[in-house]
Scaffold this motif. Structure first.
Motif, PDB file in Angstrom:
ATOM      1  N   ASN A  25      -5.514   9.145 -11.819  1.00 47.87           N
ATOM      2  CA  ASN A  25      -5.161  10.366 -11.084  1.00 47.87           C
ATOM      3  C   ASN A  25      -4.957  11.476 -12.097  1.00 47.87           C
ATOM      4  OD1 ASN A  25      -4.481  11.654  -8.542  1.00 47.87           O
ATOM      5  ND2 ASN A  25      -2.430  11.883  -9.397  1.00 47.87           N
TER       6      ASN A  25
ATOM      7  N   HIS B  65       2.760  16.468  -0.192  1.00 50.06           N
ATOM      8  CA  HIS B  65       2.368  17.787   0.345  1.00 50.06           C
ATOM      9  C   HIS B  65       3.289  18.364   1.411  1.00 50.06           C
ATOM     10  CE1 HIS B  65      -1.698  16.615  -1.307  1.00 50.06           C
ATOM     11  NE2 HIS B  65      -1.396  17.728  -1.900  1.00 50.06           N
TER      12      HIS B  65
ATOM     13  N   ASP C 190      -8.736  11.945   2.599  1.00 48.47           N
ATOM     14  CA  ASP C 190      -9.413  13.204   2.952  1.00 48.47           C
ATOM     15  C   ASP C 190     -10.860  13.277   2.488  1.00 48.47           C
ATOM     16  OD1 ASP C 190      -7.046  13.960   4.027  1.00 48.47           O
ATOM     17  OD2 ASP C 190      -6.733  15.731   2.766  1.00 48.47           O
TER      18      ASP C 190
ATOM     19  N   TYR D 126      10.642  12.840   7.031  1.00 45.72           N
ATOM     20  CA  TYR D 126      10.068  13.011   5.699  1.00 45.72           C
ATOM     21  C   TYR D 126      10.951  12.429   4.601  1.00 45.72           C
ATOM     22  CZ  TYR D 126       6.035  15.286   7.518  1.00 45.72           C
ATOM     23  OH  TYR D 126       4.866  15.510   8.186  1.00 45.72           O
TER      24      TYR D 126
HETATM   25  C1  LIG Z   1       0.564  22.195   2.115  1.00 48.25           C
HETATM   26  C2  LIG Z   1       0.145  20.945   2.828  1.00 48.25           C
HETATM   27  C3  LIG Z   1       0.971  20.392   3.807  1.00 48.25           C
HETATM   28  C4  LIG Z   1       0.598  19.233   4.459  1.00 48.25           C
HETATM   29  N1  LIG Z   1       1.429  18.709   5.417  1.00 48.25           N
HETATM   30  C5  LIG Z   1       1.099  17.558   6.021  1.00 48.25           C
HETATM   31  C6  LIG Z   1       1.969  16.959   6.975  1.00 48.25           C
HETATM   32  O1  LIG Z   1       3.014  17.516   7.282  1.00 48.25           O
HETATM   33  N2  LIG Z   1       1.614  15.778   7.534  1.00 48.25           N
HETATM   34  C7  LIG Z   1       0.434  15.143   7.200  1.00 48.25           C
HETATM   35  O2  LIG Z   1       0.164  14.047   7.699  1.00 48.25           O
HETATM   36  N3  LIG Z   1      -0.439  15.682   6.314  1.00 48.25           N
HETATM   37  C8  LIG Z   1      -0.125  16.872   5.715  1.00 48.25           C
HETATM   38  N4  LIG Z   1      -1.005  17.428   4.826  1.00 48.25           N
HETATM   39  C9  LIG Z   1      -2.299  16.784   4.559  1.00 48.25           C
HETATM   40  C10 LIG Z   1      -2.132  15.643   3.574  1.00 48.25           C
HETATM   41  O3  LIG Z   1      -1.392  16.048   2.470  1.00 48.25           O
HETATM   42  C11 LIG Z   1      -3.481  15.121   3.116  1.00 48.25           C
HETATM   43  O4  LIG Z   1      -4.213  14.755   4.248  1.00 48.25           O
HETATM   44  C12 LIG Z   1      -3.303  13.933   2.208  1.00 48.25           C
HETATM   45  O5  LIG Z   1      -2.679  14.336   1.015  1.00 48.25           O
HETATM   46  C13 LIG Z   1      -4.626  13.263   1.865  1.00 48.25           C
HETATM   47  O6  LIG Z   1      -4.345  12.194   1.020  1.00 48.25           O
HETATM   48  P1  LIG Z   1      -5.431  11.663  -0.038  1.00 48.25           P
HETATM   49  O7  LIG Z   1      -4.825  10.476  -0.680  1.00 48.25           O
HETATM   50  O8  LIG Z   1      -6.742  11.508   0.619  1.00 48.25           O
HETATM   51  O9  LIG Z   1      -5.613  12.868  -1.089  1.00 48.25           O
HETATM   52  P2  LIG Z   1      -4.564  13.649  -1.953  1.00 48.25           P
HETATM   53  O10 LIG Z   1      -3.184  13.434  -1.500  1.00 48.25           O
HETATM   54  O11 LIG Z   1      -5.063  15.053  -1.981  1.00 48.25           O
HETATM   55  O12 LIG Z   1      -4.726  13.022  -3.407  1.00 48.25           O
HETATM   56  C14 LIG Z   1      -5.925  13.073  -4.117  1.00 48.25           C
HETATM   57  C15 LIG Z   1      -5.610  12.904  -5.596  1.00 48.25           C
HETATM   58  O13 LIG Z   1      -6.817  12.626  -6.305  1.00 48.25           O
HETATM   59  C16 LIG Z   1      -6.772  13.282  -7.552  1.00 48.25           C
HETATM   60  N5  LIG Z   1      -8.158  13.465  -8.035  1.00 48.25           N
HETATM   61  C17 LIG Z   1      -9.146  14.182  -7.459  1.00 48.25           C
HETATM   62  N6  LIG Z   1     -10.276  14.087  -8.193  1.00 48.25           N
HETATM   63  C18 LIG Z   1      -9.994  13.275  -9.241  1.00 48.25           C
HETATM   64  C19 LIG Z   1     -10.747  12.809 -10.356  1.00 48.25           C
HETATM   65  N7  LIG Z   1     -12.033  13.120 -10.499  1.00 48.25           N
HETATM   66  N8  LIG Z   1     -10.140  12.008 -11.264  1.00 48.25           N
HETATM   67  C20 LIG Z   1      -8.832  11.675 -11.125  1.00 48.25           C
HETATM   68  N9  LIG Z   1      -8.060  12.104 -10.078  1.00 48.25           N
HETATM   69  C21 LIG Z   1      -8.641  12.886  -9.154  1.00 48.25           C
HETATM   70  C22 LIG Z   1      -6.066  14.578  -7.250  1.00 48.25           C
HETATM   71  O14 LIG Z   1      -5.497  15.105  -8.417  1.00 48.25           O
HETATM   72  C23 LIG Z   1      -5.025  14.142  -6.221  1.00 48.25           C
HETATM   73  O15 LIG Z   1      -3.820  13.805  -6.864  1.00 48.25           O
HETATM   74  C24 LIG Z   1      -0.648  18.598   4.152  1.00 48.25           C
HETATM   75  C25 LIG Z   1      -1.474  19.144   3.175  1.00 48.25           C
HETATM   76  C26 LIG Z   1      -1.082  20.302   2.503  1.00 48.25           C
HETATM   77  C27 LIG Z   1      -1.994  20.875   1.436  1.00 48.25           C
END
Ligand SMILES: Cc1cc2nc3c(=O)[nH]c(=O)nc-3n(C[C@H](O)[C@H](O)[C@H](O)COP(=O)(O)OP(=O)(O)OC[C@H]3O[C@@H](n4cnc5c(N)ncnc54)[C@H](O)[C@@H]3O)c2cc1C
Length: 697
Positions: free
Chosen positions: A37, A45, A303, A384
């Motif tokens: 990461n 978030h 996502d 939360y």
């Molecule tokens: C401001 C905000 C508020 C939100 N509120 C809510 C809420 O209240 N309830 C809810 O359910 N959802 C909420 N969401 C949505 C939720 O945060 C996302 O859907 C969720 O974080 C997706 O999880 P993920 O694991 O797919 O990706 P992420 O949590 O985005 O994590 C992806 C990680 O991969 C890393 N990464 C990317 N590319 C690379 C690479 N090439 N090499 C190494 N590391 C890499 C990034 O640095 C990041 O840390 C919110 C989003 C935001 C922005």
């Protein structure tokens, strides 16, 4: 037996749940888990808005992965490439050396990135709201605006400092607007020069209601409650541009404010973009069990993936709730696969939605029931708090929230030296970049577009255009090096993008680099050698002369963008003046070519390794030259044209019909201007002599 290696890319909701579940199910001697990461923490978030609004401490919303995931190898290198056919990832060791690592299974959970590029100027002037850095920077910036508002004596400027504009009214837009509103309004009592009534928080949304994802009764409640708390909600309005001054809306209205937060616009990460696998709207398509379509040992979650939810047969929404469940189930599926058991499709019924709207109020839909107000806010915080990944975080956040109820929010901020920054700026036509008499703060390089320098020379109050600068040109150096106020105003003629180097950094660079110092002193000499300033007579003589009266016709033969280098050399040889125009498909000016350009081009080609040069003579001009013509329009004055030639050290200039219509209409040569000037001076002398003779007789 050697343990299998599972590489997880990402450290968000999906990746953490995956790694945690897999670690619990497989022993380290059977399975090595490596999680890459970019940051060494997981960002929670839903709490980012609280960080921006200073209601929790920064570190409470970021949980260190190493401590959260015992038994998992946590790495912070950014994965640059995945070679699916060789089962290898490639990452940068941090020193520019690329390393490859073999895996048995790879799990992509790298989320999405924010994309401010969808609205012109947002990248340069707005805060994104996706990663921890965004929330920290926003909080610092907001407190700094309050300090500026306290310091300024100009009421209009104070209003600008105290206007906070949030673009987008989905979950994150509403949460951040609510928190900023609370932070600024509750802090006004600590300042003397402004009051709560002076604060404006505006939320702009393209639809007719905020929070389109929640039930109509709840979104009505949220809107009314936020408006009562002082948030101005502008609906059915689309932001079309952001500049240093604020946000421009589609209907032409301008919202003037020093803070812009853009909560809309996401894009898939560059790693996902580079993968050649089936995708839909950029997201990776998976099988129901979450393996990437067509792959046996590559999985995608969260996502970045498009996973059909077996519960309702619809694509899973991009929320933390779903990402977590996908992480858990994908880990179980991998274990089943390794044990030779059948895997299960992803299936999940959403539990509900929660959104804080500021002022100890929230809206919530949980298990089919709806809540609003304080009760919903209490639930929001409770849920939360419980969802936070570790007990230490839970205690920290609980203490912060209790502190926030009892004590005012923290208004301290780290002061940084803005003069050492490099920033980017976006201007619309007519916007002033700086005004005559202001002190210089930045050295500006034009990345795109054209600016004009305007000068007011008393007693004439009307500003006159004295120069036009375009892509690749720079300005501000004379004022910074001379430490005196700007002698001209600079205004955008077209859409302009600038790179701005802070005065401190510029002085350091100019002091340290001899080539830069030489370039600057040559430009300064050229610009201050501007003979209008030394010879006001010349300005008076030529100011009424229309540009059209001095034009030479455009050269007979023009080149096209895709003319080859060989043909361009032939054409240049046949042209007596050695000056040619290059036109685009619509016969608009694209560039110019003279012998000096040719030498420059050959010098540039010479440094390309021979194996990469290809057949030199067949290379097109558009590959070899930047589209960067220096020109003036028919309605510009001779004064502007001459200063532009002096500025660029050139002796001729194409003239186009208008700034918006780049059809060439002629060429202006320095020699023509010079001879007309001499002619005028001698006419003036003989008229003067004639008048003198008459008076004498
Ligand atoms: C401001 C905000 C508020 C939100 N509120 C809510 C809420 O209240 N309830 C809810 O359910 N959802 C909420 N969401 C949505 C939720 O945060 C996302 O859907 C969720 O974080 C997706 O999880 P993920 O694991 O797919 O990706 P992420 O949590 O985005 O994590 C992806 C990680 O991969 C890393 N990464 C990317 N590319 C690379 C690479 N090439 N090499 C190494 N590391 C890499 C990034 O640095 C990041 O840390 C919110 C989003 C935001 C922005």
């Amino acid at each position: 037996m050697k343990p299998i290696r599972v590489v997880v890319i990402g450290g968000g909701f999906a990746a953490v749940q995956f790694a945690k579940t897999l670690r619990a199910k497989l022993r380290p001697s059977d399975c090595e888990i490596l999680l890459f990461n970019r940051e060494n923490h997981m960002v929670f978030h839903p709490l980012l808005a609280d960080v921006a609004g200073a209601s929790i401490n920064v570190d409470a919303a970021a949980a260190p992965l190493r401590q959260m995931l015992p038994g998992v190898g946590c790495r912070t290198e950014r994965v640059e490439r995945i070679d699916l056919s060789a089962s290898e990832i490639e990452y940068d060791e941090g020193n520019g050396v690329r390393t490859r690592l073999h895996y048995d299974h790879v799990v992509l959970a790298c989320g999405a990135d924010s994309n401010l590029g969808i609205i012109p100027g947002m990248t340069e002037h707005a805060f994104a709201f996706k990663v921890m850095r965004d929330a920290i920077d926003l909080r610092q910036h907001v407190v700094r605006q309050m300090e500026h508002a306290e310091a300024t004596t100009d009421p209009e400027r104070r209003r600008w400092f105290l206007h906070f504009i949030i673009v987008g009214a989905g979950f994150s837009g509403v949460e951040v607007a609510g928190e900023l509103n609370e932070l600024v309004r509750s802090s006004t009592r600590f300042y003397r020069n402004f009051r709560e009534e002076d604060v404006v928080v505006t939320m702009v949304h393209s639809q007719d209601q905020i929070l389109p994802e929640v039930a109509p009764t709840l979104r009505d409640f949220a809107r009314k409650k936020m408006e009562k708390a002082g948030v101005t909600i502008v609906l059915n309005s689309r932001a079309v541009a952001a500049t240093h001054e604020g946000v421009e809306l589609k209907d032409g209205r301008k919202l003037l404010g020093a803070t812009i937060v853009c909560t809309i616009g996401t894009t898939v990460s560059s790693l996902v973009q580079s993968l050649h696998v089936p995708k839909e709207k950029g997201r990776i398509r998976t099988t129901p069990e979450m393996r990437i379509e067509g792959q046996t040992n590559a999985w995608a979650l969260g996502d970045c993936a498009l996973i059909i939810n077996d519960f309702d047969k619809k694509p899973s929404p991009t929320t933390g709730q779903f990402a977590e469940r996908q992480g858990r189930q994908a880990a179980r599926n991998l274990v089943r696969f390794l044990h030779g058991e059948p895997t299960k499709p992803f299936s999940f019924k959403a539990l509900g939605q929660l959104c804080s709207i500021g002022g100890y109020s929230a809206v919530a839909e949980m298990f089919g029931m709806r809540f609003s107000g304080f009760l919903a806010w209490f639930m929001w915080r409770g849920v939360y708090l419980f969802k936070l990944p570790t007990w230490s975080r839970r205690c920290k956040v609980a203490l912060d929230w209790a502190w926030d109820v009892l004590f005012p929010r923290d208004l301290s901020f780290l002061s940084t030296d803005a003069t050492l920054n490099v920033t980017h700026a976006y201007y619309l036509p007519g916007d002033y970049i700086h005004r005559q008499g202001e002190l210089a703060r930045t050295f500006c390089i034009i990345d795109e577009g054209e600016v004009e320098a305007l000068k007011v020379t008393p007693p004439d109050p009307e500003p006159k255009i004295v120069a036009v600068l375009s892509k690749g040109d720079f300005f501000g150096e004379a004022t910074l090096l001379g430490d005196h106020p700007h002698e001209t105003s600079v205004r955008a003629r077209t859409v302009v993008r600038l790179t701005q180097i802070g005065s401190g950094l510029f002085t350091q660079l100019a002091g340290a680099s001899t080539p830069l110092r030489d370039l600057l002193s040559r430009t300064l000499t050229r610009r201050s050698g501007d003979f209008w300033r030394r010879l006001p007579l010349a300005e008076a003589l030529l100011s009424d002369e229309p540009l059209a009266s001095l034009l030479d016709p455009i050269p007979d033969k023009a080149l096209a963008k895709d003319t080859t280098l060989a043909d361009a050399v032939l054409a240049l040889n046949e042209n007596a003046a050695g000056e040619l125009l290059i036109l685009d498909e619509k016969q608009r000016l694209w560039g110019t070519l003279d012998r000096n350009d040719l030498y420059d081009m050959i010098a540039r080609i010479a440094i390309i390794p021979p194996e990469e040069r290809g057949d030199l003579t067949r290379r097109k001009l558009s590959d070899l030259l930047p589209p960067n013509p220096v020109y003036v329009a028919l309605d510009d004055s001779i004064l502007v044209a001459t200063t532009t030639m002096l500025d660029h050290g050139i002796s001729w200039l194409p003239v186009v019909r208008t700034k918006d219509d780049l059809q060439p209409v002629g060429c202006l040569r320095g020699a023509n201007v010079g001879s007309r000037l001499i002619q005028k001076i001698s006419q003036g002398e003989s008229a003067h002599a004639h008048a003198h003779a008459q008076t004498a007789s």
